[in-house]
Design an enzyme around this catalytic site. Structure first.
Site, short mmCIF file in Angstrom:
data_model
loop_
_atom_site.label_atom_id
_atom_site.label_comp_id
_atom_site.label_asym_id
_atom_site.label_seq_id
_atom_site.Cartn_x
_atom_site.Cartn_y
_atom_site.Cartn_z
N TYR A 73 1.11 -1.30 -0.38
CA TYR A 73 0.20 -0.14 -0.04
C TYR A 73 1.27 1.41 -0.31
O TYR A 73 0.50 2.60 -0.46
CB TYR A 73 -0.52 0.44 0.78
CG TYR A 73 -2.01 -0.58 0.90
CD1 TYR A 73 -2.39 -2.43 1.26
CD2 TYR A 73 -3.59 -0.57 0.50
CE1 TYR A 73 -3.48 -3.25 0.83
CE2 TYR A 73 -4.51 -1.69 -0.65
CZ TYR A 73 -4.48 -2.80 0.32
OH TYR A 73 -5.14 -3.28 -0.23
N VAL A 109 -9.37 4.17 -4.24
CA VAL A 109 -9.40 4.67 -3.06
C VAL A 109 -8.69 5.36 -2.95
O VAL A 109 -7.61 5.46 -2.28
CB VAL A 109 -8.82 2.75 -2.77
CG1 VAL A 109 -9.59 1.48 -1.74
CG2 VAL A 109 -7.72 2.45 -3.02
N HIS A 125 -15.25 1.30 -1.02
CA HIS A 125 -14.00 0.25 -0.84
C HIS A 125 -13.01 0.95 0.05
O HIS A 125 -11.90 0.85 -0.01
CB HIS A 125 -13.47 -0.14 -2.03
CG HIS A 125 -14.47 -1.22 -2.67
ND1 HIS A 125 -14.21 -1.80 -4.15
CD2 HIS A 125 -14.90 -1.76 -2.80
CE1 HIS A 125 -14.86 -2.60 -4.71
NE2 HIS A 125 -15.44 -2.73 -3.01
N CYS A 133 -5.35 1.58 13.44
CA CYS A 133 -4.71 0.67 13.97
C CYS A 133 -5.88 -0.55 14.12
O CYS A 133 -7.02 0.36 14.39
CB CYS A 133 -4.21 1.20 15.33
SG CYS A 133 -4.25 -0.53 16.47
N CYS A 156 0.60 0.53 16.39
CA CYS A 156 0.27 1.82 16.32
C CYS A 156 0.76 2.40 18.11
O CYS A 156 1.52 1.50 18.49
CB CYS A 156 -1.25 1.39 17.23
SG CYS A 156 -2.23 3.01 18.68
N CYS A 159 -0.96 2.01 21.27
CA CYS A 159 -1.26 0.08 21.49
C CYS A 159 -0.47 -1.21 21.13
O CYS A 159 -0.96 -1.85 21.88
CB CYS A 159 -2.65 0.47 21.30
SG CYS A 159 -3.10 -0.64 19.87
N SER A 198 -14.99 -3.84 -15.04
CA SER A 198 -14.46 -4.44 -15.00
C SER A 198 -16.03 -5.09 -14.68
O SER A 198 -17.09 -5.90 -15.27
CB SER A 198 -13.66 -5.44 -14.72
OG SER A 198 -13.79 -5.58 -13.82
N ALA A 240 -12.04 7.11 -21.10
CA ALA A 240 -13.11 7.42 -19.85
C ALA A 240 -12.04 9.37 -20.19
O ALA A 240 -12.64 10.10 -19.90
CB ALA A 240 -13.46 7.17 -18.65
#
Ligand code: BV8
Length: 264
Positions: A73, A109, A125, A133, A156, A159, A198, A240
């Site tokens: 990511y 996203v 999504h 976290c 995190c 925690c 799709s 597009a």
């Protein structure tokens, strides 16, 4: 400098339907961001050609190799830093201003509809720019992610829980409010545009079907056929970034020619 080539003119039926529409809904997928340089999922050069979605876009994959999934990511956010909205995103923002009620339902996203100025965006999504976290659900700042030691997953600071992206993985439920709002928009749409998807991923892919069943005029904007091509009223074939500006231009001139122009 040569004039930009005029965008291809869309079919007149679609323009007439849009000019008379009260409510318009659009479902977008990775294809609308392709011309921003962001890889799609299932095209030849797509993300899933290099990675197996079950290896990276599931909670199981994340728990078994959190640093690998976090890196993936981070890699996609780095691509996004160099990318911006394209003419397709901007054309949808123009359309929003020309119709009484407009809803942009996105599976993407990448935040590009918001950056292009579209106001009513439903993120089915999630959004890759948000992280949290898994234990205390505190939103995680960029700096927490930057502290990703080689091989060590980002955790995190409060925690110690693992940090994950705020996106919907396979096997995870979509945000309830977002899905309910998307279904309401599909049910009430006079015109529904399926753009750059799709239509392979559910339940998002069911939205154009719902719209069509409830009487919407359904048009597909894509460079290829999809799982719903046989179902649509109209296919606008092409990238597009070219076909959507043509649609916005045509609606703008239809509005200026009509005695009572539509729009807010
Ligand atoms: C759930 C993560 C239940 C975020 C993604 C019913 C039937 C069948 C299967 C299922 C079903 N219900 C559920 C499933 C399982 C699964 C699913 O649909 N699997 C599929 C693959 C068979 N769905 C789920 O798991 C969903 N969750 O249902 O949970 C539940 C309920 C209660 C409690 C617990 C659980 C979750 C789905 C979300 C998964 N997350 N991504 C991330 O990392 O990004 S999926 C991924 O696919 C993206 O989100 C993406 O948005 C989505 C759809 O892909 P597209 O956007 O369409 O992109 P794609 O590459 O496929 O296509 C691009 C298109 O653009 C092509 O058509 C191409 O021709 C076109 N194009 C290219 N360039 C251009 C262009 N068009 C125009 N212009 C261009 N220039």
């Amino acid at each position: 400098m040569s004039e930009p080539s005029p965008s291809p003119r869309p079919p007149t039926e679609l323009v007439e339907r849009l000019a008379g529409a009260d409510s318009v809904a659009v479902l977008t997928g990775a294809g609308i961001s392709a011309e921003s340089g962001i890889p799609t999922f299932r095209d030849e050069d797509g993300l899933w050609q290099q990675y197996d979605p079950s290896e990276l876009a599931t909670m199981e994959a994340f728990l078994s190799q959190p640093d690998v999934v976090q890196d993936w990511y981070a890699h996609r956010r780095a691509i996004l830093e160099e990318a911006g909205p394209n003419d397709g995103h901007r054309a949808l923002a123009r359309l929003e201003a020309m119709v009484p009620s407009f809803t942009c339902i996105t599976q993407n996203v990448d935040n590009l509809h918001q950056e292009a100025g579209t106001e009513h965006v439903i993120e089915l999504h999630g959004n890759i720019q948000r992280n949290y976290c898994v234990d205390c659900e505190e939103e995680a700042s960029e700096s927490v992610l930057e502290r990703l030691e080689e091989g060590e997953p980002a955790r995190c600071p409060d925690c110690g829980g693992l940090i994950r992206p705020d996106v919907v993985w396979f096997g995870e439920a979509l945000p309830r409010e977002a899905m309910e709002a998307a279904q309401a928009a599909a049910r009430s749409a006079d015109v529904f545009l399926s753009v750059g998807t799709s239509a392979a991923v559910h339940p998002a892919a069911g939205l154009p079907v719902t719209a069509r069943r409830r009487g919407a005029y359904l048009a597909e904007f894509n460079v290829d056929t999809t799982e719903i091509t046989d179902l649509v009223d109209e296919v606008v074939r092409g990238p597009a970034g070219e076909t959507l500006p043509g649609l916005a231009d045509a609606l703008e001139s239809a509005d200026s020619e009509s005695p009572n122009p539509s729009g807010r």
